[in-house]
Scaffold this motif. Structure first.
Motif, PDB file in Angstrom:
ATOM      1  N   GLY A 169       0.835  -1.195  -0.053  1.00  0.00           N
ATOM      2  CA  GLY A 169      -0.196   0.088  -0.049  1.00  0.00           C
ATOM      3  C   GLY A 169       0.631   1.422  -0.109  1.00  0.00           C
ATOM      4  N   ALA A 170       1.438   1.661   0.938  1.00  0.00           N
ATOM      5  CA  ALA A 170       2.212   2.705   1.258  1.00  0.00           C
ATOM      6  C   ALA A 170       3.565   2.421   0.464  1.00  0.00           C
ATOM      7  CB  ALA A 170       2.368   2.911   2.674  1.00  0.00           C
ATOM      8  N   GLY A 171       3.948   1.229   0.272  1.00  0.00           N
ATOM      9  CA  GLY A 171       5.164   0.941  -0.261  1.00  0.00           C
ATOM     10  C   GLY A 171       6.267   0.374   0.517  1.00  0.00           C
ATOM     11  N   GLN A 172       6.156   0.698   2.026  1.00  0.00           N
ATOM     12  CA  GLN A 172       6.897   0.041   2.922  1.00  0.00           C
ATOM     13  C   GLN A 172       7.192  -1.365   2.767  1.00  0.00           C
ATOM     14  OE1 GLN A 172       8.993   1.935   4.889  1.00  0.00           O
ATOM     15  NE2 GLN A 172       8.209   3.626   5.505  1.00  0.00           N
ATOM     16  N   TRP A 173       6.052  -2.150   2.793  1.00  0.00           N
ATOM     17  CA  TRP A 173       6.043  -3.461   2.898  1.00  0.00           C
ATOM     18  C   TRP A 173       6.736  -4.010   1.534  1.00  0.00           C
ATOM     19  CZ3 TRP A 173       6.835  -7.898   4.976  1.00  0.00           C
ATOM     20  CH2 TRP A 173       6.277  -8.905   4.308  1.00  0.00           C
ATOM     21  N   LEU A 226       2.126 -12.100   3.118  1.00  0.00           N
ATOM     22  CA  LEU A 226       1.592 -10.884   3.413  1.00  0.00           C
ATOM     23  C   LEU A 226       1.910 -10.260   4.455  1.00  0.00           C
ATOM     24  CD1 LEU A 226      -1.447 -10.173   3.180  1.00  0.00           C
ATOM     25  CD2 LEU A 226      -1.928 -11.210   5.035  1.00  0.00           C
ATOM     26  N   GLY A 227       2.128  -8.729   4.468  1.00  0.00           N
ATOM     27  CA  GLY A 227       2.896  -8.043   5.222  1.00  0.00           C
ATOM     28  C   GLY A 227       2.065  -7.564   6.502  1.00  0.00           C
ATOM     29  N   SER A 228       0.804  -8.289   6.874  1.00  0.00           N
ATOM     30  CA  SER A 228       0.094  -7.568   8.171  1.00  0.00           C
ATOM     31  C   SER A 228      -1.224  -8.623   8.445  1.00  0.00           C
ATOM     32  CB  SER A 228      -0.456  -6.296   7.850  1.00  0.00           C
ATOM     33  OG  SER A 228      -0.838  -5.609   8.985  1.00  0.00           O
ATOM     34  N   GLY A 286      -3.518  -2.824   9.315  1.00  0.00           N
ATOM     35  CA  GLY A 286      -4.088  -4.190   9.227  1.00  0.00           C
ATOM     36  C   GLY A 286      -3.468  -4.498  10.692  1.00  0.00           C
ATOM     37  N   GLY A 287      -2.714  -4.102  11.517  1.00  0.00           N
ATOM     38  CA  GLY A 287      -2.280  -4.415  12.663  1.00  0.00           C
ATOM     39  C   GLY A 287      -1.103  -4.908  13.252  1.00  0.00           C
ATOM     40  N   SER A 288      -0.147  -4.989  12.320  1.00  0.00           N
ATOM     41  CA  SER A 288       1.260  -5.476  12.612  1.00  0.00           C
ATOM     42  C   SER A 288       2.041  -4.821  13.586  1.00  0.00           C
ATOM     43  CB  SER A 288       2.004  -6.020  11.136  1.00  0.00           C
ATOM     44  OG  SER A 288       2.459  -5.093  10.589  1.00  0.00           O
ATOM     45  N   ASN A 289       2.223  -3.389  13.228  1.00  0.00           N
ATOM     46  CA  ASN A 289       3.237  -2.915  14.158  1.00  0.00           C
ATOM     47  C   ASN A 289       2.488  -2.588  15.434  1.00  0.00           C
ATOM     48  OD1 ASN A 289       3.045   0.395  14.921  1.00  0.00           O
ATOM     49  ND2 ASN A 289       1.764  -0.075  12.977  1.00  0.00           N
ATOM     50  N   PHE A 290       1.239  -2.319  15.440  1.00  0.00           N
ATOM     51  CA  PHE A 290       0.607  -2.221  16.763  1.00  0.00           C
ATOM     52  C   PHE A 290       0.756  -3.451  17.516  1.00  0.00           C
ATOM     53  CE2 PHE A 290      -3.079  -2.417  19.520  1.00  0.00           C
ATOM     54  CZ  PHE A 290      -2.881  -0.895  20.119  1.00  0.00           C
ATOM     55  N   GLY A 304      -0.696   3.335   4.367  1.00  0.00           N
ATOM     56  CA  GLY A 304      -0.513   2.007   5.100  1.00  0.00           C
ATOM     57  C   GLY A 304      -1.689   1.799   5.879  1.00  0.00           C
ATOM     58  N   LEU A 305      -2.242   2.691   6.333  1.00  0.00           N
ATOM     59  CA  LEU A 305      -3.435   2.590   7.275  1.00  0.00           C
ATOM     60  C   LEU A 305      -4.817   2.156   6.504  1.00  0.00           C
ATOM     61  CD1 LEU A 305      -2.704   5.398   9.717  1.00  0.00           C
ATOM     62  CD2 LEU A 305      -1.953   3.159   9.552  1.00  0.00           C
ATOM     63  N   ARG A 306      -4.812   2.244   5.191  1.00  0.00           N
ATOM     64  CA  ARG A 306      -6.064   2.245   4.541  1.00  0.00           C
ATOM     65  C   ARG A 306      -6.555   0.791   4.063  1.00  0.00           C
ATOM     66  NH1 ARG A 306      -7.840   3.504  -0.974  1.00  0.00           N
ATOM     67  NH2 ARG A 306      -5.587   3.595  -1.621  1.00  0.00           N
ATOM     68  N   PRO A 351       8.923  11.319  10.964  1.00  0.00           N
ATOM     69  CA  PRO A 351       8.110   9.992  10.660  1.00  0.00           C
ATOM     70  C   PRO A 351       7.687   9.483   9.315  1.00  0.00           C
ATOM     71  CG  PRO A 351       7.140  11.699  11.719  1.00  0.00           C
ATOM     72  CD  PRO A 351       8.327  12.096  11.297  1.00  0.00           C
ATOM     73  N   ALA A 352       7.458   8.350   9.126  1.00  0.00           N
ATOM     74  CA  ALA A 352       6.436   7.868   8.033  1.00  0.00           C
ATOM     75  C   ALA A 352       5.248   8.641   8.427  1.00  0.00           C
ATOM     76  CB  ALA A 352       6.311   6.450   7.881  1.00  0.00           C
ATOM     77  N   PRO A 353       4.275   8.919   7.170  1.00  0.00           N
ATOM     78  CA  PRO A 353       3.162   9.528   7.414  1.00  0.00           C
ATOM     79  C   PRO A 353       2.246   8.444   8.497  1.00  0.00           C
ATOM     80  CG  PRO A 353       3.658   9.663   5.321  1.00  0.00           C
ATOM     81  CD  PRO A 353       4.848   8.813   5.987  1.00  0.00           C
ATOM     82  N   ILE A 371       7.118   4.242  16.726  1.00  0.00           N
ATOM     83  CA  ILE A 371       7.218   5.175  15.442  1.00  0.00           C
ATOM     84  C   ILE A 371       7.825   3.881  14.411  1.00  0.00           C
ATOM     85  CG2 ILE A 371       8.462   6.988  14.137  1.00  0.00           C
ATOM     86  CD1 ILE A 371       8.574   8.435  16.799  1.00  0.00           C
ATOM     87  N   SER A 372       6.890   3.495  13.322  1.00  0.00           N
ATOM     88  CA  SER A 372       6.912   2.270  12.734  1.00  0.00           C
ATOM     89  C   SER A 372       7.968   2.474  11.370  1.00  0.00           C
ATOM     90  CB  SER A 372       5.492   1.806  12.419  1.00  0.00           C
ATOM     91  OG  SER A 372       4.827   3.046  11.578  1.00  0.00           O
ATOM     92  N   GLY A 373       7.947   3.717  11.118  1.00  0.00           N
ATOM     93  CA  GLY A 373       8.864   4.040  10.054  1.00  0.00           C
ATOM     94  C   GLY A 373       9.289   5.346   9.830  1.00  0.00           C
TER      95      GLY A 373
HETATM   96  C1  LIG Z   1       5.343   2.863   8.311  1.00  0.00           C
HETATM   97  C2  LIG Z   1       4.272   1.894   8.385  1.00  0.00           C
HETATM   98  N1  LIG Z   1       3.526   2.048   9.501  1.00  0.00           N
HETATM   99  C3  LIG Z   1       2.538   1.330   9.614  1.00  0.00           C
HETATM  100  C4  LIG Z   1       1.746   0.698   8.735  1.00  0.00           C
HETATM  101  C5  LIG Z   1       0.364   0.013   8.899  1.00  0.00           C
HETATM  102  O1  LIG Z   1       0.386  -1.306   8.934  1.00  0.00           O
HETATM  103  P1  LIG Z   1       0.492  -2.222  10.076  1.00  0.00           P
HETATM  104  O2  LIG Z   1      -0.858  -1.844  10.656  1.00  0.00           O
HETATM  105  O3  LIG Z   1       0.266  -3.631   9.368  1.00  0.00           O
HETATM  106  O4  LIG Z   1       1.468  -1.840  10.872  1.00  0.00           O
HETATM  107  C6  LIG Z   1       2.501   0.588   7.359  1.00  0.00           C
HETATM  108  C7  LIG Z   1       1.756   0.117   6.389  1.00  0.00           C
HETATM  109  O5  LIG Z   1       2.111   0.013   5.194  1.00  0.00           O
HETATM  110  C8  LIG Z   1       3.706   1.295   7.261  1.00  0.00           C
HETATM  111  O6  LIG Z   1       4.200   1.266   6.108  1.00  0.00           O
END
Ligand SMILES: Cc1ncc(COP(=O)(O)O)c(C=O)c1O
Length: 446
Positions: A138-142, A229-231, A267-271, A338-340, A384-386, A415-417
């Motif tokens: 989605g965001a491209g990070q995965w 799958l990334g999440s 989708g919930g992976s970093n949370f 990535g939140l969508r 931070p990432a958006p 801070i996931s990214g």
């Molecule tokens: C930097 C970053 N944070 C959070 C997310 C949200 O994903 P997830 O809920 O799986 O962590 C993404 C998804 O692409 C992401 O790129």
């Protein structure tokens, strides 16, 4: 009394040796994946969809799952363990009595927490003899994280990237390609499902659900390929618990413990990775912690219905019991794309259903969120990432609430990214281009 330390680090040999699997500690058994009333069995097809080691982890009831030594080496190569920072400058700027700590997944080589499961999945796929990974992003990070992990493990990688994002993140596209990935805007004309949508509308914005369907279809038609799958899935969240497990060790070193644990949630992976070890403390050790998932009103999946739904648009996956907005629902694109995603991971959905997790959804124009991200940048210094800006925004709102009430809470946020490839998105939302045209010294006021 000594001043509190700004950085709480772990030694290399303190890198966790096991992931935490919360399944045996959940307050009730997790509802299993199910088949719809009609059509072929999706559940029976799971061994053809997923990496076998990951499928075994998906169902495992072992509380601690060992991280293979070679994979721990890959985690070290990716710079783990990552520091936990005390946000002293931000606290001071806000004038809050709260103690704020943030985990630095932005130090990841590709820019996000996604490498934690990408490395695990690429490692197991190679062990099982696969030569190519397919995925969505989605965001491209995965997609970048999987391209990186595939490169390190000597695998090929094909990425289906939600078109709405693919069309503006040119630098990230180049990054994935430099890592050797084959990247396609989704819906694409490479899969039967994608083609159906693409032929009707060449500019179809796509969605994560559609891109997942394309990745699955591609892998199903090539015996040497497997889908990753990334999440969302249990094993993905479990791989990510390395974040929270490190954080627990760091809190022990700091002689502190969080009252509130916050992160953004798509989708919930970093949370999940950040929070689940602390949820385990609540469920098994009687700790009292509040958990807040920061979301966008563009995709407030935790405010949807708790019911069985597909994880992808084309209904290739089994039905998962989760909070969902509906797997074919259209959602407006946002910069924190990535939140969508329409659904939240089954584990976190169950915890939400039991009242253990709270959620907040911020306006889809993202201005409030990005303005708080600027406050963080200008005090703590990291971009931070958006998506991560949502976590920061929620932490700042909590800290300001503490300022009003005088509570001395300890706030932990992930801070996931990093956002080095997202500056265009920030500029657009914050109106920087328009401000630049209107004034010779723009932006000083934000
Ligand atoms: C930097 C970053 N944070 C959070 C997310 C949200 O994903 P997830 O809920 O799986 O962590 C993404 C998804 O692409 C992401 O790129």
């Amino acid at each position: 009394m000594a001043a509190p330390s700004r950085q709480i680090s772990l030694d290399v040999d303190e890198l966790p040796t096991h992931w935490y699997n919360i399944l045996p500690d959940l307050p009730e058994p997790l509802p299993p994946p199910m088949d719809p009333d009609h059509g072929p069995s999706r559940v029976a097809n799971l061994p053809n969809l997923l990496i076998h080691a990951c499928l075994a982890q998906e169902m495992s009831t072992e509380r601690w799952i060992p991280i293979p030594d070679e994979l721990r080496q890959l985690y070290l190569q990716a710079g783990r363990p990552r520091p936990l920072f005390r946000a002293l400058s931000l606290e001071k700027a806000l004038g809050t009595p709260a103690r704020m700590y943030y985990k630095s997944e932005f130090f990841s080589p590709t820019g996000s927490h996604k490498v934690n499961t990408a490395l695990a999945q690429a490692f197991y796929a190679r062990e099982e003899g696969f030569e190519r990974l397919t995925t969505e992003t989605g965001a491209g990070q995965w997609g970048t994280a999987l391209a990186y992990a595939a490169a390190l493990c000597g695998l090929k990688c094909t990425v289906y990237w939600v078109r709405a994002v693919h069309s503006w993140k040119k630098a990230r596209l180049g990054y994935m390609q430099m890592l050797g990935a084959d990247v396609h805007a989704s819906p694409s004309n490479r899969t039967a499902f994608g083609r159906g949508l693409w032929e009707r509308d060449h500019n179809h914005p796509g969605s994560l659900g559609i891109a997942i369907s394309e990745g699955l279809e591609d892998a199903q038609s090539d015996p040497k390929a497997v889908y990753s799958l990334g999440s969302v899935l249990n094993h993905v969240l479990m791989h990510q618990t390395i974040i929270g497990l490190e954080t627990q060790l760091q809190y022990a070193k700091a002689g502190d413990y969080p009252d509130v644990v916050i992160s953004c949630l798509g989708g919930g992976s970093n949370f999940g990775g950040f929070a689940l070890p602390f949820v385990g403390d609540v469920l098994t050790k009687g700790k009292k912690v509040r958990f807040i998932a920061a979301q966008s009103q563009a995709a407030p999946n935790l405010q949807g219905e708790y019911r069985y739904d597909f994880a992808d648009h084309a209904e290739i996956t089994p039905l998962l019991k989760m909070y969902t907005l509906g797997h074919t629902t259209a959602m407006v694109p946002i910069k924190g794309d990535g939140l969508r995603y329409h659904g939240c991971s089954p584990i976190l959905s169950l915890l939400r259903h039991r009242g253990i997790i709270d959620t907040i959804a911020y306006p889809a124009d993202e201005r409030h969120v990005f303005e708080h991200a600027l406050t963080f940048m200008r005090t703590e210094g990291f971009l931070p990432a958006p998506e991560s800006a949502y976590s920061i925004c929620c932490a700042i709102d909590e800290a300001l609430r503490c300022k009003e009430t005088g509570e001395r809470e300890t706030i932990a946020f992930n801070i996931s990214g990093h956002g080095f490839m997202d500056i265009e998105g920030y500029r657009e939302v914050l109106g920087m281009d328009a401000a630049e045209r209107a004034s010779p010294s723009p932006f000083l006021g934000i």
